[in-house]
Design a protein around this motif. Structure first.
Motif, PDB file in Angstrom:
ATOM      1  N   ARG A   1      14.668 -10.460 -10.230  1.00  0.00           N
ATOM      2  CA  ARG A   1      15.509 -10.818  -9.072  1.00  0.00           C
ATOM      3  C   ARG A   1      15.285 -12.267  -8.797  1.00  0.00           C
ATOM      4  O   ARG A   1      16.103 -12.909  -8.314  1.00  0.00           O
ATOM      5  CB  ARG A   1      15.267  -9.923  -7.949  1.00  0.00           C
ATOM      6  N   GLU A   2      14.176 -12.695  -8.857  1.00  0.00           N
ATOM      7  CA  GLU A   2      13.729 -14.297  -8.409  1.00  0.00           C
ATOM      8  C   GLU A   2      14.254 -15.102  -9.497  1.00  0.00           C
ATOM      9  O   GLU A   2      14.905 -16.041  -8.664  1.00  0.00           O
ATOM     10  CB  GLU A   2      12.077 -14.111  -8.521  1.00  0.00           C
ATOM     11  N   VAL A   3      14.130 -14.785 -10.548  1.00  0.00           N
ATOM     12  CA  VAL A   3      14.989 -15.770 -11.532  1.00  0.00           C
ATOM     13  C   VAL A   3      16.379 -15.768 -11.406  1.00  0.00           C
ATOM     14  O   VAL A   3      17.079 -16.905 -11.465  1.00  0.00           O
ATOM     15  CB  VAL A   3      14.533 -15.230 -13.000  1.00  0.00           C
ATOM     16  N   SER A   4      17.114 -14.685 -11.225  1.00  0.00           N
ATOM     17  CA  SER A   4      18.573 -14.432 -10.896  1.00  0.00           C
ATOM     18  C   SER A   4      18.973 -15.129  -9.588  1.00  0.00           C
ATOM     19  O   SER A   4      19.853 -15.954  -9.488  1.00  0.00           O
ATOM     20  CB  SER A   4      19.029 -13.089 -10.641  1.00  0.00           C
ATOM     21  N   GLU A   5      18.120 -15.012  -8.606  1.00  0.00           N
ATOM     22  CA  GLU A   5      18.394 -15.823  -7.120  1.00  0.00           C
ATOM     23  C   GLU A   5      18.358 -17.437  -7.638  1.00  0.00           C
ATOM     24  O   GLU A   5      19.287 -18.084  -6.812  1.00  0.00           O
ATOM     25  CB  GLU A   5      17.249 -15.363  -6.273  1.00  0.00           C
TER      26      GLU A   5
ATOM     27  N   ILE B   1      18.757 -18.720 -10.489  1.00  0.00           N
ATOM     28  CA  ILE B   1      20.004 -19.374 -11.124  1.00  0.00           C
ATOM     29  C   ILE B   1      21.126 -19.462 -10.247  1.00  0.00           C
ATOM     30  O   ILE B   1      21.954 -20.296 -10.335  1.00  0.00           O
ATOM     31  CB  ILE B   1      20.206 -18.573 -12.339  1.00  0.00           C
ATOM     32  N   LYS B   2      21.523 -18.508  -9.477  1.00  0.00           N
ATOM     33  CA  LYS B   2      22.535 -18.491  -8.398  1.00  0.00           C
ATOM     34  C   LYS B   2      22.482 -19.714  -7.679  1.00  0.00           C
ATOM     35  O   LYS B   2      23.623 -20.225  -7.223  1.00  0.00           O
ATOM     36  CB  LYS B   2      22.564 -17.207  -7.551  1.00  0.00           C
ATOM     37  N   ASN B   3      21.606 -20.047  -7.050  1.00  0.00           N
ATOM     38  CA  ASN B   3      21.225 -21.347  -5.922  1.00  0.00           C
ATOM     39  C   ASN B   3      21.259 -22.488  -6.991  1.00  0.00           C
ATOM     40  O   ASN B   3      20.827 -23.424  -6.266  1.00  0.00           O
ATOM     41  CB  ASN B   3      19.839 -21.232  -5.354  1.00  0.00           C
ATOM     42  N   TYR B   4      21.525 -22.450  -8.264  1.00  0.00           N
ATOM     43  CA  TYR B   4      21.616 -23.613  -9.147  1.00  0.00           C
ATOM     44  C   TYR B   4      19.960 -24.620  -9.173  1.00  0.00           C
ATOM     45  O   TYR B   4      20.234 -25.651  -9.007  1.00  0.00           O
ATOM     46  CB  TYR B   4      22.478 -24.620  -8.635  1.00  0.00           C
ATOM     47  N   GLN B   5      19.178 -23.734  -9.189  1.00  0.00           N
ATOM     48  CA  GLN B   5      17.826 -24.140  -9.301  1.00  0.00           C
ATOM     49  C   GLN B   5      17.080 -23.614 -10.489  1.00  0.00           C
ATOM     50  O   GLN B   5      17.409 -22.735 -11.092  1.00  0.00           O
ATOM     51  CB  GLN B   5      16.870 -23.594  -8.130  1.00  0.00           C
ATOM     52  N   ALA B   6      16.032 -24.542 -11.178  1.00  0.00           N
ATOM     53  CA  ALA B   6      15.523 -24.342 -12.146  1.00  0.00           C
ATOM     54  C   ALA B   6      14.712 -23.053 -11.938  1.00  0.00           C
ATOM     55  O   ALA B   6      13.827 -22.815 -10.825  1.00  0.00           O
ATOM     56  CB  ALA B   6      14.698 -25.543 -12.770  1.00  0.00           C
ATOM     57  N   PRO B   7      14.596 -22.071 -12.746  1.00  0.00           N
ATOM     58  CA  PRO B   7      13.702 -20.744 -12.381  1.00  0.00           C
ATOM     59  C   PRO B   7      12.249 -20.968 -12.950  1.00  0.00           C
ATOM     60  O   PRO B   7      11.582 -19.871 -13.429  1.00  0.00           O
ATOM     61  CB  PRO B   7      14.235 -19.562 -12.981  1.00  0.00           C
ATOM     62  N   GLY B   8      11.622 -22.142 -12.804  1.00  0.00           N
ATOM     63  CA  GLY B   8      10.575 -22.485 -13.463  1.00  0.00           C
ATOM     64  C   GLY B   8       9.245 -21.297 -12.958  1.00  0.00           C
ATOM     65  O   GLY B   8       8.696 -20.758 -13.842  1.00  0.00           O
ATOM     66  N   GLU B   9       8.815 -21.448 -11.554  1.00  0.00           N
ATOM     67  CA  GLU B   9       7.861 -20.464 -11.267  1.00  0.00           C
ATOM     68  C   GLU B   9       8.181 -19.125 -11.654  1.00  0.00           C
ATOM     69  O   GLU B   9       7.391 -18.202 -11.956  1.00  0.00           O
ATOM     70  CB  GLU B   9       7.556 -20.786  -9.660  1.00  0.00           C
ATOM     71  N   ALA B  10       9.316 -18.648 -11.211  1.00  0.00           N
ATOM     72  CA  ALA B  10       9.830 -17.287 -11.384  1.00  0.00           C
ATOM     73  C   ALA B  10       9.953 -16.857 -12.792  1.00  0.00           C
ATOM     74  O   ALA B  10       9.501 -15.762 -13.166  1.00  0.00           O
ATOM     75  CB  ALA B  10      11.414 -17.154 -10.759  1.00  0.00           C
ATOM     76  N   ALA B  11      10.002 -17.898 -13.644  1.00  0.00           N
ATOM     77  CA  ALA B  11      10.210 -17.567 -15.220  1.00  0.00           C
ATOM     78  C   ALA B  11       8.867 -17.392 -15.474  1.00  0.00           C
ATOM     79  O   ALA B  11       8.480 -16.498 -16.391  1.00  0.00           O
ATOM     80  CB  ALA B  11      10.986 -18.617 -16.003  1.00  0.00           C
ATOM     81  N   ILE B  12       7.819 -18.116 -15.134  1.00  0.00           N
ATOM     82  CA  ILE B  12       6.393 -18.002 -15.618  1.00  0.00           C
ATOM     83  C   ILE B  12       5.850 -16.684 -14.949  1.00  0.00           C
ATOM     84  O   ILE B  12       5.048 -16.107 -15.646  1.00  0.00           O
ATOM     85  CB  ILE B  12       5.529 -19.316 -14.921  1.00  0.00           C
ATOM     86  N   ASN B  13       6.156 -16.165 -13.840  1.00  0.00           N
ATOM     87  CA  ASN B  13       5.821 -15.022 -13.316  1.00  0.00           C
ATOM     88  C   ASN B  13       6.401 -13.817 -14.222  1.00  0.00           C
ATOM     89  O   ASN B  13       5.683 -13.078 -14.509  1.00  0.00           O
ATOM     90  CB  ASN B  13       6.337 -14.778 -11.717  1.00  0.00           C
TER      91      ASN B  13
END
Length: 131
Positions: free
Chosen positions: A56-60, A62-74
């Motif tokens: 959900r954090e990664v999806s959020e 991406i929806k907000n046009y942000q790199a999912p760096g921290e969420a992806a590492i999690n």
């Protein structure tokens, strides 16, 4: 580097097996087996919960046009933790549970970031920025 990896693939299962045999001798084979099954079930439950949260954090992001760096590492940490928890063995369970929960997962993040920076410096990882 490859020698270390091969050595770890031999050493870690040997140590896990030794601890399992020691546990079987100390508390009994039945209780050892139950501990292995229980840790797999409990770990699977928490891995699913934490994994869905990371997704959900990664999806959020991406929806907000942000790199999912921290969420992806999690997410990657939770995936590795889930695999380790499902494997039979107490050492892999301890490391796996540490990766599943945020407070202890944060202990591993500096290592992950250092590894990524090293790969980027060597040109093995390329970061693309969208405009």
């Amino acid at each position: 580097m490859m020698k270390w990896i091969i050595g770890l693939f031999i050493l870690i299962p040997a140590v896990e097996l030794y601890i399992l045999m020691l546990s079987g001798k100390t508390i009994g084979v039945g209780y050892t087996f139950l501990l292995i099954i229980a840790s797999g079930i409990i770990g699977g439950y928490f891995a699913k919960r934490q994994g869905l949260k990371a997704f959900r954090e990664v999806s959020e992001s991406i929806k907000n046009y942000q790199a999912p760096g921290e969420a992806a590492i999690n997410g990657i940490s939770i995936f590795v933790g889930a695999v380790l928890v499902v494997l039979p063995g107490f050492i892999s369970d301890i490391i796996g549970f540490m990766l599943l929960f945020a407070p202890t997962r944060n202990l591993f993040k500096p290592l992950v970031y250092r590894w990524i920076r090293k790969k980027m410096k060597n040109g093995q990882v390329i970061v693309m920025k969208s405009s």
